[in-house]
Enzyme design. Structure first.
Site, PDB file in Angstrom:
ATOM      1  N   THR A  12      -7.894  -8.070   7.968  1.00 28.45           N
ATOM      2  CA  THR A  12      -8.626  -7.180   8.877  1.00 28.45           C
ATOM      3  C   THR A  12      -9.874  -6.610   8.212  1.00 28.45           C
ATOM      4  O   THR A  12     -10.923  -6.504   8.860  1.00 28.45           O
ATOM      5  CB  THR A  12      -7.728  -6.046   9.415  1.00 28.45           C
ATOM      6  OG1 THR A  12      -7.164  -5.333   8.313  1.00 28.45           O
ATOM      7  CG2 THR A  12      -6.626  -6.599  10.307  1.00 28.45           C
ATOM      8  N   ASN A  95     -13.869  -2.947  -4.798  1.00 27.81           N
ATOM      9  CA  ASN A  95     -12.528  -2.948  -4.238  1.00 27.81           C
ATOM     10  C   ASN A  95     -12.371  -1.759  -3.307  1.00 27.81           C
ATOM     11  O   ASN A  95     -12.900  -0.684  -3.573  1.00 27.81           O
ATOM     12  CB  ASN A  95     -11.491  -2.852  -5.373  1.00 27.81           C
ATOM     13  CG  ASN A  95     -10.062  -2.852  -4.869  1.00 27.81           C
ATOM     14  OD1 ASN A  95      -9.695  -3.652  -4.020  1.00 27.81           O
ATOM     15  ND2 ASN A  95      -9.254  -1.941  -5.389  1.00 27.81           N
ATOM     16  N   HIS A  97      -9.499   0.746  -1.971  1.00 30.71           N
ATOM     17  CA  HIS A  97      -8.170   1.182  -2.420  1.00 30.71           C
ATOM     18  C   HIS A  97      -7.681   2.318  -1.517  1.00 30.71           C
ATOM     19  O   HIS A  97      -8.451   3.237  -1.219  1.00 30.71           O
ATOM     20  CB  HIS A  97      -8.249   1.656  -3.871  1.00 30.71           C
ATOM     21  CG  HIS A  97      -6.940   2.078  -4.434  1.00 30.71           C
ATOM     22  ND1 HIS A  97      -5.984   1.165  -4.828  1.00 30.71           N
ATOM     23  CD2 HIS A  97      -6.422   3.301  -4.657  1.00 30.71           C
ATOM     24  CE1 HIS A  97      -4.917   1.836  -5.272  1.00 30.71           C
ATOM     25  NE2 HIS A  97      -5.168   3.134  -5.172  1.00 30.71           N
TER      26      HIS A  97
END
Length: 185
Positions: A12, A95, A97
């Site tokens: 997604t 990234n 998180h």
């Protein structure tokens, strides 16, 4: 700017990068996944984006692929493995998180925040370095932990915030990238 994305799950966040208007000035040129049943594969195929499965231990192959595709930024979008040698990759890695770093690094962070009695949690986009979830923070967004939240409902609320901040972080990177490229001309 050319983006490479690494995924392990449903995809997604990957599809959000591909379809979000904020990211339209970029091109997702490659998606690498490490799991056999990665939902992001169907999403990549739907959007005509090349994808390849590379086992997480074969970082040299990943590095080679990103070099071949001349990627300017690598985005970990639900990639559930640790990158052992991020400085060996040909470009920066970011990234997303599901916690407000530096709190709750690693796995099971939603559960850990709830068990600790937190009233707020959220998500963070950060640069990847050699230490787990410890790279420079690019942006964060808070999510209230409601009294009737479950791990599932809170995870969904955090994911909605991820969909907002990940494209913003990519755009922030793109502006810096273009400023640096233009200053070299």
């Amino acid at each position: 700017m050319k983006i490479g994305v690494m995924c392990s799950g449903n995809g997604t966040n990957f599809e959000n990068i591909v379809t979000n208007p904020i990211c339209r000035q970029n091109e997702v040129v490659l998606m690498i996944h490490n799991t056999k049943k990665c939902g992001a594969v169907k999403r990549a195929a739907k959007w005509g984006i090349p994808h390849v499965r590379i086992p997480h231990k074969d970082e040299d192959k990943m590095i080679e692929m990103f070099k071949v595709w001349r990627v300017d930024l690598i985005v970990l979008a639900g990639y559930m493995r640790v990158i052992k040698n991020p400085s060996s990759f040909p470009c920066p890695i970011i990234n997303v998180h599901p916690s407000l770093l530096p709190k709750y690094k690693g796995l099971n962070v939603v559960e850990r925040a709830m068990e600790a009695g937190e009233t707020k949690t959220g998500c963070t986009v950060h640069y990847v370095n050699e230490e787990l979830d410890s790279g420079q923070i690019i942006t964060q967004a808070e999510v209230d932990i409601l009294p009737d939240d479950t791990v599932e409902s809170l995870t969904k609320a955090i994911q909605r915030k991820e969909y907002a901040i990940l494209p913003m972080a990519i755009e922030m990177f793109r502006k810096e990238y273009e400023k640096n490229v233009n200053s070299k001309v």
